[in-house]
Design a protein around this motif. Structure first.
Motif, PDB file in Angstrom:
ATOM      1  N   ILE A 203      72.698  42.846  13.725  1.00 26.65           N
ATOM      2  CA  ILE A 203      72.895  43.427  15.057  1.00 26.65           C
ATOM      3  C   ILE A 203      72.928  42.317  16.100  1.00 26.65           C
ATOM      4  O   ILE A 203      73.801  42.277  16.959  1.00 26.65           O
ATOM      5  CB  ILE A 203      71.777  44.440  15.376  1.00 26.65           C
ATOM      6  CG1 ILE A 203      71.847  45.616  14.408  1.00 26.65           C
ATOM      7  CG2 ILE A 203      71.879  44.920  16.811  1.00 26.65           C
ATOM      8  CD1 ILE A 203      70.745  46.631  14.569  1.00 26.65           C
ATOM      9  N   LEU A 204      71.982  41.399  15.970  1.00 26.40           N
ATOM     10  CA  LEU A 204      71.901  40.284  16.923  1.00 26.40           C
ATOM     11  C   LEU A 204      73.181  39.464  16.904  1.00 26.40           C
ATOM     12  O   LEU A 204      73.726  39.107  17.955  1.00 26.40           O
ATOM     13  CB  LEU A 204      70.712  39.396  16.534  1.00 26.40           C
ATOM     14  CG  LEU A 204      69.869  38.844  17.663  1.00 26.40           C
ATOM     15  CD1 LEU A 204      69.350  39.973  18.514  1.00 26.40           C
ATOM     16  CD2 LEU A 204      68.722  38.026  17.095  1.00 26.40           C
ATOM     17  N   THR A 205      73.680  39.193  15.696  1.00 28.39           N
ATOM     18  CA  THR A 205      74.922  38.432  15.581  1.00 28.39           C
ATOM     19  C   THR A 205      76.040  39.153  16.315  1.00 28.39           C
ATOM     20  O   THR A 205      76.798  38.538  17.077  1.00 28.39           O
ATOM     21  CB  THR A 205      75.309  38.275  14.103  1.00 28.39           C
ATOM     22  OG1 THR A 205      74.164  37.887  13.386  1.00 28.39           O
ATOM     23  CG2 THR A 205      76.384  37.238  13.935  1.00 28.39           C
ATOM     24  N   ALA A 294      75.392  32.424  16.753  1.00 30.55           N
ATOM     25  CA  ALA A 294      75.620  33.629  15.952  1.00 30.55           C
ATOM     26  C   ALA A 294      75.787  33.265  14.480  1.00 30.55           C
ATOM     27  O   ALA A 294      75.201  33.897  13.595  1.00 30.55           O
ATOM     28  CB  ALA A 294      76.842  34.376  16.455  1.00 30.55           C
ATOM     29  N   ILE A 295      76.587  32.215  14.214  1.00 31.71           N
ATOM     30  CA  ILE A 295      76.823  31.814  12.819  1.00 31.71           C
ATOM     31  C   ILE A 295      75.511  31.362  12.186  1.00 31.71           C
ATOM     32  O   ILE A 295      75.175  31.729  11.062  1.00 31.71           O
ATOM     33  CB  ILE A 295      77.890  30.697  12.761  1.00 31.71           C
ATOM     34  CG1 ILE A 295      79.251  31.272  13.167  1.00 31.71           C
ATOM     35  CG2 ILE A 295      77.971  30.088  11.372  1.00 31.71           C
ATOM     36  CD1 ILE A 295      80.345  30.237  13.327  1.00 31.71           C
ATOM     37  N   TYR A 296      74.718  30.592  12.957  1.00 32.22           N
ATOM     38  CA  TYR A 296      73.437  30.101  12.452  1.00 32.22           C
ATOM     39  C   TYR A 296      72.487  31.265  12.139  1.00 32.22           C
ATOM     40  O   TYR A 296      71.866  31.324  11.074  1.00 32.22           O
ATOM     41  CB  TYR A 296      72.811  29.168  13.487  1.00 32.22           C
ATOM     42  CG  TYR A 296      71.423  28.725  13.147  1.00 32.22           C
ATOM     43  CD1 TYR A 296      71.202  27.748  12.184  1.00 32.22           C
ATOM     44  CD2 TYR A 296      70.309  29.282  13.784  1.00 32.22           C
ATOM     45  CE1 TYR A 296      69.932  27.341  11.851  1.00 32.22           C
ATOM     46  CE2 TYR A 296      69.033  28.886  13.468  1.00 32.22           C
ATOM     47  CZ  TYR A 296      68.837  27.916  12.494  1.00 32.22           C
ATOM     48  OH  TYR A 296      67.578  27.530  12.172  1.00 32.22           O
ATOM     49  N   LEU A 297      72.413  32.234  13.087  1.00 33.86           N
ATOM     50  CA  LEU A 297      71.520  33.374  12.896  1.00 33.86           C
ATOM     51  C   LEU A 297      71.901  34.164  11.652  1.00 33.86           C
ATOM     52  O   LEU A 297      71.054  34.551  10.852  1.00 33.86           O
ATOM     53  CB  LEU A 297      71.576  34.298  14.101  1.00 33.86           C
ATOM     54  CG  LEU A 297      70.705  33.926  15.289  1.00 33.86           C
ATOM     55  CD1 LEU A 297      70.910  34.916  16.409  1.00 33.86           C
ATOM     56  CD2 LEU A 297      69.239  33.934  14.861  1.00 33.86           C
ATOM     57  N   ARG A 298      73.235  34.367  11.489  1.00 33.22           N
ATOM     58  CA  ARG A 298      73.696  35.139  10.347  1.00 33.22           C
ATOM     59  C   ARG A 298      73.282  34.437   9.059  1.00 33.22           C
ATOM     60  O   ARG A 298      72.805  35.059   8.116  1.00 33.22           O
ATOM     61  CB  ARG A 298      75.219  35.275  10.423  1.00 33.22           C
ATOM     62  CG  ARG A 298      75.776  36.242   9.430  1.00 33.22           C
ATOM     63  CD  ARG A 298      77.200  36.577   9.758  1.00 33.22           C
ATOM     64  NE  ARG A 298      77.994  35.363   9.918  1.00 33.22           N
ATOM     65  CZ  ARG A 298      79.211  35.354  10.442  1.00 33.22           C
ATOM     66  NH1 ARG A 298      79.752  36.475  10.874  1.00 33.22           N
ATOM     67  NH2 ARG A 298      79.889  34.247  10.538  1.00 33.22           N
TER      68      ARG A 298
END
Lengths: 307, 309
Positions: A203-205, A294-298
């Motif tokens: 969701i955050l991404t 976003a990429i890092y979080l995912r």
């Protein structure tokens, strides 16, 4: 005779391999087109705009003199508009995603909403600008303010938030829901304390990707009549006097980074085009930072969760 | 003896159950409201576009609008022929697709069938970044980098033209086309590929005659969604394409598209209720209908021709 046909077969194989090698080269070249363009674009902008980026550039207002012009009102405006967008799009988008994924029965209403969300994602952004012009500016009399811009972008990115929320909570295995029900939780308790926390990474991404798209949007904001020359800041949301919080900034005219860049790039003088390059560097820097996050979080969430 | 406390807990939990059920219903209702907001947005778009263009079409006949090739809202003898804008839209979209379809498809085939896993992991985020760069930055790039570059080879290219924004738009939608195509190619089951390899086909022959036909629905949906994406691209053409409506099929000339016309009118001060104001809604509804039709066709194709394995 036999060796002749074997020769033919060998020839055929050699040709097929040659074709394949040719295609692999073609494939790599096609991938390179995009990447080379990306590099050329970034390099061109950094070379032209990089030297202009200084403390002064961030702390000056736009000006008629290219050397004195800065992006203070633009980045403050972008920040305020993003704040409104996030406040409107995140709760609405996540709530819609939860409803469609967890509650909606398989009936025509759910189908309608689903097709509708898919269609909204394909509507050109300028159409949202027309919606905002007709609805927010003239029907609700909100004018070309931070509030209008924030709501416009919120509507624009809503489908992205909804779709990614759905994907994220669909990925939560049903065994977790069943375990929660088995302990006597209600549906909402299950969602709140199990489905949402586990789906939070996705969701955050999605939210971040949506916001990064909103940062760069220009066309719908021009349509609502956003001024391009703003040499003042909106009222500060924090006041020194009672009641300490002011909402006057919501109704203030504004400019944002992409509009400021558009304004500079469409001027014929080359000095302003250098300013445009510098504003572009800041804008790309912001979107790359956000996308990278976003990429890092995912990646982190994918690594951390093992069902 | 023992069941006494249990009973009392049960008794206590009864009213709280009622509260809990009410709360559950309330939450479900609120979530439903949130989900229906997207339908409200669509209704809002359609309502605004229709209500504003109705008064436009009272002054300008629909036939003139749909067949005219001159768009001169500022002349004393104002003409509203959508083809002047539509031609620009079609030309820029065609240039974009000319770039994006071959490159996007070949990239997708390469990524799905040939590329080593490591390369995919590097390239895919790069392509995502390419798609995430704001369109105004691409506009800058088209006007101040690509156009001067093209002018070296095409000396009679004006500084505003449709070729350069079209090319840049094409590059911008490559990731869009390649990622949808690649997804549908990867959905082709391995057994089909293995069957082909067992017959002695090379990877390329397998990709070309087995994987591509099997994923045709996804690929054509990607093309059609690419069209609808390219049609709506505004800022690149607004910056590098000039803003003057011009009925031409030559990408070397400058022209306006439907979307850039809306932008150029909005840049000026436009009084509410005038025919210029309404004309952007008439242009908008045309754009909306075009993208809606292409989206529906894309949706239909991907459903209708989806192979079930």
């Amino acid at each position: 005779m036999k060796s002749e046909s074997a020769k033919d077969v060998h020839k055929l194989i050699a040709w097929a391999k040659l074709w394949q090698a040719g295609f692999i080269i073609l494939g790599v070249l096609s991938l390179l087109v995009g990447i080379v363009t990306l590099v050329a674009l970034l390099a061109d902008m950094f070379i032209k705009g990089g030297p202009l980026i200084s403390w002064r550039f961030f702390t000056s207002f736009p000006s008629r003199n290219a050397e004195e012009a800065g992006i203070l009102s633009a980045w403050v405006g972008s920040l305020l508009v993003m704040f409104v967008t996030a406040l409107a799009a995140i709760p609405l988008g996540i709530a819609s995603g939860i409803y469609l994924e967890e509650y909606a029965r398989k009936n025509w209403i759910a189908d309608l909403i689903e097709i509708n969300v898919a269609n909204l994602a394909g509507v050109p952004s300028i159409i949202y600008g027309l919606l905002a012009l007709g609805l927010f500016v003239y029907a609700f009399h909100l004018g070309d303010t931070v509030l209008t811009a924030g709501l416009t972008l919120a509507i624009l990115v809503l489908p992205v938030v909804i779709v990614t929320t759905r994907e994220a909570i669909r990925a939560v295995p049903s065994s977790i829901r069943e375990a929660s029900y088995a302990l006597g939780s209600s549906k909402w308790q299950t969602i709140r304390s199990h489905v949402l926390p586990y789906g939070m990474g996705g969701i955050l991404t999605g939210v971040i990707v949506a916001l990064s798209r909103a940062i760069g949007e220009t066309a719908p904001l021009i349509t609502i009549g956003a001024l391009t020359f703003i040499a003042f800041l909106p009222d500060s949301p924090v006041q020194s006097q009672f009641p300490y919080i002011s909402f006057a900034w919501l109704m203030s005219p504004f400019t944002v980074l992409p509009i400021q860049m558009f304004n500079w790039v469409s001027r014929p003088q080359p000095e302003f085009q250098l300013n445009a390059a510098a504003a572009g560097v800041v804008l790309v820097g912001m979107t790359l930072l956000v996308n990278g996050l976003a990429i890092y979080l995912r990646y982190q969430f994918r690594k951390g969760i093992k069902w | 003896m023992i069941d006494q406390p249990i009973k009392s807990t049960l008794a206590k939990s009864k009213p709280s159950n009622l509260v809990r059920n009410l709360q559950e219903k309330l939450i479900e209702f609120l979530l439903f409201l949130a989900a229906s907001s997207s339908v409200a947005i669509t209704i809002g778009i359609i309502y605004i576009l229709i209500s504003e263009s109705v008064s436009f079409f009272q002054e300008v006949s629909l036939v003139e609008f749909l067949t005219g090739t001159e768009w001169t809202p500022l002349f004393a003898d104002a003409k509203y022929g959508i083809w002047a804008l539509l031609a620009g839209t079609i030309v820029t979209t065609a240039v974009a697709l000319f770039v994006a379809i071959p490159i996007g498809t070949i990239s997708a085939v390469y990524l799905s069938e040939f590329a080593p896993e490591k390369l995919r992991e590097i390239v895919k985020p790069c392509l995502e970044i390419l798609a995430g760069i704001p369109s105004v930055v691409y506009g800058y790039f088209a006007l101040l980098f690509v156009t001067p570059l093209l002018q070296r080879f095409l000396s009679d290219l004006p500084s505003f033209n449709m070729l350069s924004p079209g090319l840049v738009t094409g590059i911008m939608i490559i990731p869009f086309i390649s990622s949808i195509s690649e997804d549908s190619m990867r959905a082709v089951p391995a057994s089909l590929r293995e069957g082909s390899y067992a017959m002695g086909a090379t990877r390329l022959q397998t990709a070309w005659s087995v994987v591509l036909p099997a994923s045709l629905s996804g690929i054509s949906a990607a093309y059609i969604l690419g069209i609808s994406r390219a049609v709506g691209i505004t800022m690149i053409v607004a910056i590098a394409g000039g803003l003057q409506p011009n009925f031409t099929w030559n990408p070397m000339e400058s022209a306006a598209t439907i979307a850039t016309f809306i932008v150029s009118v909005s840049l000026g001060d436009l009084p509410h209720g005038t025919i210029e104001y309404q004309s952007i809604f008439a242009a908008g509804i045309t754009l909306f209908v075009i993208t809606l039709i292409t989206n529906i066709i894309g949706h239909f194709i991907s459903k209708r021709y989806r192979e079930i394995y």
